[in-house]
Write a protein that holds these residues in place. Structure first.
Motif, PDB file in Angstrom:
ATOM      1  N   SER A  97      36.151 101.289 108.814  1.00 35.56           N
ATOM      2  CA  SER A  97      36.820  99.402 109.201  1.00 35.56           C
ATOM      3  C   SER A  97      37.345  98.950 108.780  1.00 35.56           C
ATOM      4  O   SER A  97      37.779  98.514 109.969  1.00 35.56           O
ATOM      5  CB  SER A  97      35.159  98.751 108.721  1.00 35.56           C
ATOM      6  N   LEU A 148      40.743  98.272 112.982  1.00 32.81           N
ATOM      7  CA  LEU A 148      41.510  97.616 112.426  1.00 32.81           C
ATOM      8  C   LEU A 148      43.079  97.338 112.448  1.00 32.81           C
ATOM      9  O   LEU A 148      44.025  97.173 113.515  1.00 32.81           O
ATOM     10  CB  LEU A 148      40.979  95.834 111.517  1.00 32.81           C
ATOM     11  N   GLY A 163      41.193  81.057 113.296  1.00 33.39           N
ATOM     12  CA  GLY A 163      40.204  81.710 114.407  1.00 33.39           C
ATOM     13  C   GLY A 163      39.982  80.524 115.048  1.00 33.39           C
ATOM     14  O   GLY A 163      38.507  81.206 115.624  1.00 33.39           O
ATOM     15  N   ALA A 203      37.808  81.703 118.870  1.00 37.09           N
ATOM     16  CA  ALA A 203      36.350  81.503 118.609  1.00 37.09           C
ATOM     17  C   ALA A 203      35.287  80.174 119.566  1.00 37.09           C
ATOM     18  O   ALA A 203      34.160  80.880 119.986  1.00 37.09           O
ATOM     19  CB  ALA A 203      35.754  81.306 117.638  1.00 37.09           C
ATOM     20  N   GLN A 252      43.584  85.516 121.720  1.00 37.87           N
ATOM     21  CA  GLN A 252      43.397  86.213 121.102  1.00 37.87           C
ATOM     22  C   GLN A 252      43.827  85.958 119.266  1.00 37.87           C
ATOM     23  O   GLN A 252      45.110  86.024 120.104  1.00 37.87           O
ATOM     24  CB  GLN A 252      43.642  87.682 121.762  1.00 37.87           C
ATOM     25  N   LEU A 268      43.571  90.700 115.616  1.00 39.06           N
ATOM     26  CA  LEU A 268      42.660  89.913 115.065  1.00 39.06           C
ATOM     27  C   LEU A 268      42.260  90.142 116.180  1.00 39.06           C
ATOM     28  O   LEU A 268      40.356  89.221 116.143  1.00 39.06           O
ATOM     29  CB  LEU A 268      43.019  88.568 113.742  1.00 39.06           C
ATOM     30  N   THR A 269      42.108  90.807 117.173  1.00 36.43           N
ATOM     31  CA  THR A 269      41.173  90.878 118.139  1.00 36.43           C
ATOM     32  C   THR A 269      39.662  90.911 118.005  1.00 36.43           C
ATOM     33  O   THR A 269      38.971  91.407 117.475  1.00 36.43           O
ATOM     34  CB  THR A 269      41.611  91.693 119.276  1.00 36.43           C
ATOM     35  N   GLY A 270      39.642  90.463 119.351  1.00 36.58           N
ATOM     36  CA  GLY A 270      37.587  90.131 120.079  1.00 36.58           C
ATOM     37  C   GLY A 270      37.366  91.719 119.410  1.00 36.58           C
ATOM     38  O   GLY A 270      36.420  92.301 118.416  1.00 36.58           O
ATOM     39  N   LEU A 291      37.818  93.595 116.380  1.00 35.34           N
ATOM     40  CA  LEU A 291      36.817  92.987 115.672  1.00 35.34           C
ATOM     41  C   LEU A 291      35.827  93.453 115.135  1.00 35.34           C
ATOM     42  O   LEU A 291      35.099  94.240 114.489  1.00 35.34           O
ATOM     43  CB  LEU A 291      36.410  91.850 115.525  1.00 35.34           C
ATOM     44  N   TYR A 292      34.949  93.710 117.210  1.00 35.36           N
ATOM     45  CA  TYR A 292      33.616  94.230 116.805  1.00 35.36           C
ATOM     46  C   TYR A 292      33.961  95.951 116.933  1.00 35.36           C
ATOM     47  O   TYR A 292      33.154  96.331 116.318  1.00 35.36           O
ATOM     48  CB  TYR A 292      33.615  94.638 118.495  1.00 35.36           C
ATOM     49  N   GLY A 349      35.485  97.357 114.179  1.00 35.32           N
ATOM     50  CA  GLY A 349      35.801  97.055 113.028  1.00 35.32           C
ATOM     51  C   GLY A 349      34.573  97.413 112.613  1.00 35.32           C
ATOM     52  O   GLY A 349      33.991  97.609 111.106  1.00 35.32           O
ATOM     53  N   ILE A 350      33.967  96.989 113.042  1.00 36.05           N
ATOM     54  CA  ILE A 350      32.034  96.128 112.251  1.00 36.05           C
ATOM     55  C   ILE A 350      31.171  97.408 112.889  1.00 36.05           C
ATOM     56  O   ILE A 350      30.413  97.672 111.879  1.00 36.05           O
ATOM     57  CB  ILE A 350      31.645  94.887 113.093  1.00 36.05           C
ATOM     58  N   ARG A 351      31.558  97.367 114.170  1.00 35.58           N
ATOM     59  CA  ARG A 351      30.811  99.038 114.709  1.00 35.58           C
ATOM     60  C   ARG A 351      31.477 100.452 113.398  1.00 35.58           C
ATOM     61  O   ARG A 351      30.241 100.912 113.204  1.00 35.58           O
ATOM     62  CB  ARG A 351      31.464  99.101 116.343  1.00 35.58           C
ATOM     63  N   LEU A 404      31.533  99.707 110.337  1.00 31.94           N
ATOM     64  CA  LEU A 404      30.977 100.728 109.246  1.00 31.94           C
ATOM     65  C   LEU A 404      29.686 100.897 109.350  1.00 31.94           C
ATOM     66  O   LEU A 404      28.932 101.630 108.501  1.00 31.94           O
ATOM     67  CB  LEU A 404      29.692  99.410 108.714  1.00 31.94           C
TER      68      LEU A 404
END
Ligand code: SF4
Ligand code: SF4
Lengths: 126, 531
Positions: B118, B122, B502, B506, B514, B518-520, B523-524, B526-528, B530
């Motif tokens: 994750s 990023l 941010g 948002a 952006q 830490l672009t959208g 982020l997606y 990075g979360i994915r 996980l």
């Protein structure tokens, strides 16, 4: 991520509360992942939807206590946004219970622990 | 996008769990990912030098270790040795942010893979950048007309900072009035009363003696604009002036008493200065309409003591919650008691009857439980709430500063200094307490430090083609860092002001914003990662 729960926390109050939680001996349930953001104010619908679409069971957002956002009102804005998203979700027939946000002081480790556990119970992740 | 891959390093010190890690399993899993090139385990990174990374020049490094590494400067050594720019290195506290959060029996490898993937994602998407620092423009504007404004100007001038004072033309006697304007005791042990006006005049003369202080004509300014290195004020005279920093010493005034015939402290002060005799029974009723602040309580004690000594009057002080928490108040309180001033702590059931200025106060004493009744005191003083003076309020509105009752913003925040406002570069000075002039000087010095103001890593980048100039971001930004640009019709960020929260990204409905590194998308992903 099928059966998992995601905790998104801010790097200020949320992070401190999480650390307080662990220093008090409380542990996260298994199947819980964490993700850090500078401020919960960055969270928006796209981000939450993308995440839910990927099969996460629930997203729990932990921000700073209301009057104590390092960025003044990022947490309040996030709270409002999440409230709206929950409503959109339930309008679309998906239960809004899969997303929740709460705010914590840096010392509220125990409350964070029980909030996460309650949430995990609600969305069925143990 | 750059294609530098990530080398992930983990400190394998026994801090807690490191030594239990199954290295091979971890490495195999990590190398399945397209962003991770290699994975290394080091033993005791805090002691072991950083040369082992020499083979990895030209990659981005993600380092997981405990907080010692940061404290001992290991991370900066690594960045220096490998010539890593910002955006090419990231670290995480593997103990606090991972091991400590989970029970002992969990599968560590799994958790580590998630975390590294994750964060690695990023970092993979981050752009290297040079740190940029911008110096604020010269000159400080001090806004206010009271003693605090003048003393602030003097304190700054003494530090060789050039100051311009914009006087407001209104003077109020704000809380702290008696503490500020009672001079030293004379032979009879009676404090002399200095008129606030005289004190102000002498302070102003003193300040005017400084070469680097200028008094601006007190005409109101017409408009105000934030620019990257400061604030531009346009005055009625047509003059335009840029200041790098603004300090407000807000005037506060005391609200009028709502009880006809009762005095507030400002009225009482006026009577004392005019030398009116205050004989008979003098009653102070505190915590009545609103809680009395410790600052004001000290004023009451000073006034009470003065009246008791000067006129040998009967002085009673009725209070509920007032506290002696400002310095010197406890001693004063003791002195007052010795002199025979009577204090009552009253319970909730207090009633005040007002018959055209003839008062009757009835209540219960907290300690004895006895009822007391005070009939027709000669003078009744009810301190009013303090509120921002009209001009101070206008100024706050013009600069879009948050205000909370009688103060400029400072929501009780752990993260910010008491002198700061929601506008970086605008500070507030009060006569005493946490946000005194001394703490103000600290904030101003930090702003003027030679290095300048660092541009936040997560500064927004506005996509010109996507921006529909709806100005949502301008309204949303808590720090007023987003501004309009009527020529290009694209929102513009002020790089010294943005704090990288941010919120704008948002809420932008066009998804035109952006955040750097830490672009959208990152982020997606990075979360994915996980999962
Ligand atoms: S919110 Fe987005 S679209 Fe609207 S002005 Fe700002 S950047 Fe442009
Ligand atoms: S990131 Fe935050 S501080 Fe920076 S411009 Fe956007 S809303 Fe303002």
């Amino acid at each position: 991520m099928e059966e998992s729960l995601l905790i998104i926390y801010c790097s200020e109050g949320g992070r401190k509360a999480l650390q307080k939680m662990s220093s008090e001996g409380f542990r996260l349930p298994s199947g819980v992942c964490t993700f850090e953001l500078p401020c919960t104010g960055r969270i928006n619908d796209v981000m939450l939807m993308e995440t839910l679409q990927n099969g996460v069971r629930g997203i729990f957002v932990a921000g700073c206590r209301e009057e104590n956002c390092k960025y003044l009102d990022g947490n309040k804005r996030a709270l409002r946004r999440i409230k709206r998203i929950k409503k959109l979700l339930s309008d679309a027939g998906i239960e809004g219970k899969h997303i929740e946000m709460q705010t914590f002081g840096p010392d509220e480790g125990k409350r964070l622990y029980s909030a996460i556990n309650d949430f995990a119970g609600k969305v069925g992740v143990s | 996008m750059n294609d530098k891959k990530i080398v992930a390093v983990l400190c394998d010190h026994g801090c807690r769990n490191g030594s239990k890690i199954k290295y091979d399993e971890l490495k195999t899993n990590l190398k399945k990912s397209e962003v991770i090139e290699d994975f290394l385990l080091v033993n005791k990174a805090c002691d072991s030098g950083v040369e082992f990374l020499d083979a990895y020049k030209g990659r981005k490094i993600l380092f997981g270790g405990c907080s010692l590494l940061e404290e001992r400067g290991i991370y900066s050594k690594i960045k220096e040795r490998l010539g890593l720019k910002n955006g090419e290195f990231r670290s995480f506290d593997v103990k606090a942010d991972l091991y400590d959060l989970y029970p002992d029996k969990v599968n560590l490898e799994e958790l580590l893979v998630c975390k590294i993937l994750s964060m690695g994602t990023l970092l993979y998407h981050a752009e290297p950048y040079e740190e940029e620092r911008i110096k604020p423009a010269e000159g400080i504007l001090v806004y206010g007309d009271g003693i605090t404004a003048l003393r602030t100007a003097r304190a700054l001038a003494e530090e060789d900072i050039s100051v311009e004072v914009l006087e407001t033309g209104e003077q109020f006697l704000s809380p702290g009035l008696f503490s500020q304007h009672f001079g030293r005791p004379d032979q009879r042990g009676l404090s002399s009363v200095v008129s606030a006006d005289e004190r102000r005049k002498s302070e102003r003369n003193r300040v005017a003696g400084f070469k680097n202080v200028r008094f601006l004509p007190s005409d109101a300014f017409l408009s105000f604009e934030t620019v990257e290195d400061g604030f531009v004020f346009t005055f009625k005279s047509g003059e335009k002036r840029k200041f790098g920093t603004v300090v407000i010493a807000p005037e506060r005034e005391e609200e009028q008493s709502r009880e006809t015939g009762a005095l507030n402290l400002t009225d009482l002060y006026g009577k004392i200065v005019c030398g009116e005799p205050l004989k008979g029974e003098v009653v102070f009723l505190l915590d009545y309409a609103a809680d009395t602040s410790p600052e004001v309580f000290k004023d009451v004690l000073l006034a009470g003591k003065y009246i008791k000594r000067r006129f040998a009057s009967e002085v009673r002080i009725l209070m509920k919650n007032a506290k002696v928490s400002v310095s010197g108040a406890q001693e004063l309180y003791d002195e007052c008691r010795e002199q025979g001033i009577i204090f009552f702590k009253y319970l909730e059931d207090l009633t005040l009857k007002n018959n055209y200025g003839d008062f009757e106060i009835e209540g219960t004493d907290l300690y004895t439980g006895d009822k007391f009744l005070i009939k027709e005191p000669d003078i009744l003083v009810i301190p009013g709430r303090s509120i921002l003076s009209p001009r101070s309020k206008n100024f706050a509105e013009a600069l879009e500063l948050l205000t909370i009752s009688d103060r400029y913003p400072q929501p009780d925040s752990l993260w910010r200094l008491p002198n700061e406002t929601n506008r970086p570069g605008v500070f507030v000075a009060y006569p005493t307490g946490d946000n005194s002039i001394a703490s103000l000087l600290f904030s101003v010095r930090a702003r003027l430090s030679t290095a300048g103001i660092a541009v936040n890593e997560h500064i927004p980048v506005v996509d010109e083609d996507k921006c529909v100039y709806c100005l949502t971001c301008v309204r949303v930004c808590p720090f007023k860092a987003m501004t309009t640009d009527s020529e290009s019709r694209v929102a513009k960020v002020l790089r010294t002001v943005c704090q990288g929260c941010g919120s704008c990204a948002a809420e932008c409905p066009a998804e035109a914003i952006q955040l750097r590194n830490l672009t959208g998308e990152s982020l997606y992903q990075g979360i994915r990662a996980l999962g």
